[in-house]
Design an enzyme around this catalytic site. Structure first.
Site, short mmCIF file in Angstrom:
data_model
loop_
_atom_site.label_atom_id
_atom_site.label_comp_id
_atom_site.label_asym_id
_atom_site.label_seq_id
_atom_site.Cartn_x
_atom_site.Cartn_y
_atom_site.Cartn_z
N ARG A 58 -78.09 -4.23 17.27
CA ARG A 58 -77.50 -3.41 16.20
C ARG A 58 -78.51 -2.38 15.68
NH1 ARG A 58 -77.43 -4.94 11.06
NH2 ARG A 58 -77.22 -7.17 11.48
N TYR A 110 -59.92 16.72 10.85
CA TYR A 110 -59.23 15.65 11.58
C TYR A 110 -58.56 14.72 10.55
CZ TYR A 110 -58.89 11.10 13.85
OH TYR A 110 -58.45 9.88 14.29
N ASP A 185 -68.93 18.70 12.14
CA ASP A 185 -68.28 17.94 13.20
C ASP A 185 -68.06 18.91 14.36
OD1 ASP A 185 -66.45 16.74 14.94
OD2 ASP A 185 -65.46 15.62 13.34
N LYS A 210 -64.34 12.05 22.92
CA LYS A 210 -63.69 13.23 23.47
C LYS A 210 -64.51 13.78 24.65
CE LYS A 210 -60.78 12.35 20.23
NZ LYS A 210 -61.40 11.90 19.05
C1 PLP Z 1 -62.61 16.33 15.27
C2 PLP Z 1 -62.64 14.83 15.26
N1 PLP Z 1 -63.62 14.21 14.59
C3 PLP Z 1 -63.69 12.86 14.54
C4 PLP Z 1 -62.75 12.07 15.15
C5 PLP Z 1 -62.85 10.57 15.08
O1 PLP Z 1 -63.43 10.08 16.23
P1 PLP Z 1 -63.12 8.62 16.86
O2 PLP Z 1 -61.67 8.57 17.18
O3 PLP Z 1 -64.03 8.58 18.04
O4 PLP Z 1 -63.49 7.63 15.83
C6 PLP Z 1 -61.71 12.68 15.87
C7 PLP Z 1 -60.69 11.86 16.55
O5 PLP Z 1 -59.72 12.34 17.05
C8 PLP Z 1 -61.66 14.09 15.92
O6 PLP Z 1 -60.68 14.74 16.57
#
Ligand code: PLP
Length: 395
Positions: A58, A110, A185, A210
């Site tokens: 961890r 998101y 992000d 992704k």
């Molecule tokens: C732009 C963006 N940030 C963060 C996330 C969250 O990521 P995760 O699904 O890997 O937890 C997503 C998920 O679709 C996303 O599209």
């Protein structure tokens, strides 16, 4: 349609491939791929070695270190931390704040991030979150003040492809408060297309699920930064909250990163061709793709991104019924949420990823029932066009 690299890449020289391919050689035997250390714990040489080096997965694992070093390097940062999901990375960043602290968040994020900020950060932990349209820098200036500890944004946004000028934003907020933390992000753009650290951002974050993972087979997250103090604060939160990734998933991401550039190039090329096709289609009202000259922030895309990316949103003429009939007519595109994998995916944000927002909020953001979002994969683009044509014929 015959396209040249110059048509879909704003910068044809930039590369990360060598860095992602040649950082994985194993020191012990020279294996060109890193060993997967599937071990939760590590033998301690003596009682004093506890807490030094690797002692518990961890808190660190050699397979994880490999992926973290690559991510830090390609994001032009000094440190990276890997997580079990993008949400775990986001949770870590927001946990820099405490009750009563203030943050500015992009108003178009998101859906899961918005959900987290509202249900956890605001309601449970008393953090004051102000949602701001960061495409308008005057709005940022208006809401920025001395109490704001964190500015959090995505660019391009999901699904309406709005862009924020990261450099200008960093300058504006730091004129008001020098040490405010800016976190970006970078999931839609990836380290191949955009380097927020060079534009002034303190933290770069990815849902590694992704493009970094790229094969729709894992859930993963990363963040990276330049400042040691900030890294240490984030790292402490990461091991105390426990969203650490499995060594196997770290291995898979290390493997996928080797092809990130080549995948991105082809996916962007496909997206560019699809965007052009959609733009000229009589049943399409409007296409949202930063790589098209018709995108209202195309100049900004050229300034801070290296291409328009592989995500496209488009409004078809009509409403919910037309959008659904279009989807039903598709055979190749997989109707699914998520993005960035080798297979092309398609979804209706109002019904799926953004169904958690109120109808009123969706209208404000432009997430209407006729908005369709697609993630361009690696299939032959003429097959993808044929499939979309089937969809349009079904309306
Ligand atoms: C732009 C963006 N940030 C963060 C996330 C969250 O990521 P995760 O699904 O890997 O937890 C997503 C998920 O679709 C996303 O599209």
């Amino acid at each position: 349609m015959l396209v040249q690299e110059e048509d879909y890449l704003f910068d044809t020289e930039f590369t990360i491939a060598t860095k992602t391919i040649h950082k994985t050689c194993d020191q012990a035997y020279g294996a060109v791929n890193p060993p997967i250390y599937m071990s939760s714990t590590f033998e301690l040489k003596d009682v004093d070695s506890f807490g030094k080096g690797y002692f518990y997965t961890r808190c660190g694992n050699p397979t994880r270190t490999v992926v973290e070093e690559i991510v830090a390097e390609i994001e032009q940062n000094n440190y990276a931390i890997a997580f079990s999901s993008g949400m775990a990375a986001i949770h870590c960043v927001i946990n820099l704040l405490k009750e009563g602290d203030e943050m500015l968040a992009m108003d178009d994020l998101y859906g899961g991030t918005i959900g987290y900020l509202k249900a956890i950060a605001m309601e449970k932990h008393g953090i004051k979150v102000k949602f701001v349209d960061m495409t308008n820098i005057d709005e940022v200036r208006k809401h920025m003040n001395q109490n704001v500890q964190l500015v959090y944004l995505e660019t391009p946004t999901n699904p309406t492809m709005k862009l924020t000028d990261i450099k200008e934003l960093c300058q504006v907020v730091r004129q008001i408060k020098n040490n405010v933390i800016v976190a970006v992000d970078n999931t839609f753009a990836t380290p191949y297309l955009q380097t927020p650290s060079n534009l002034g951002a303190d933290i770069t974050l990815n849902s590694g699920t992704k493009y970094l993972g790229g094969h729709s087979d894992i859930i993963f997250g990363t963040l990276s930064c330049r400042n040691k103090e900030l890294h240490d604060a984030l790292f402490k939160i990461s091991y105390l909250t426990g969203g650490c990734p499995s060594p196997f998933d770290c291995y898979l991401v290390t493997r996928s990163l080797k092809t990130l550039e080549v995948r991105m190039k082809q996916q962007i090329k496909n997206a560019y061709i699809l965007a052009k096709y959609l733009e000229s289609h009589p049943k399409v009202e409007k296409v949202l793709y930063p790589g098209l000259e018709s995108h209202p922030q195309h100049d900004l895309a050229r300034k801070q991104m290296r291409a328009g990316g592989a995500m496209i949103s488009f409004y078809i003429k009509g409403g919910a019924a037309e959008a659904e009939r279009m989807m039903k007519g598709l055979e190749l595109f997989t109707m699914a949420v998520s993005l960035g994998g080798v297979e092309s995916l398609i979804q209706i944000p109002a019904k799926m990823t953004h169904s958690g927002l109120t109808e009123e909020r969706r209208q404000e953001l432009g997430i209407t029932q006729n908005l369709i979002r697609l993630s361009a994969g690696l299939e032959h683009v003429s097959d993808l066009i044929k499939d979309l044509e089937h969809g349009f014929k079904n309306i």
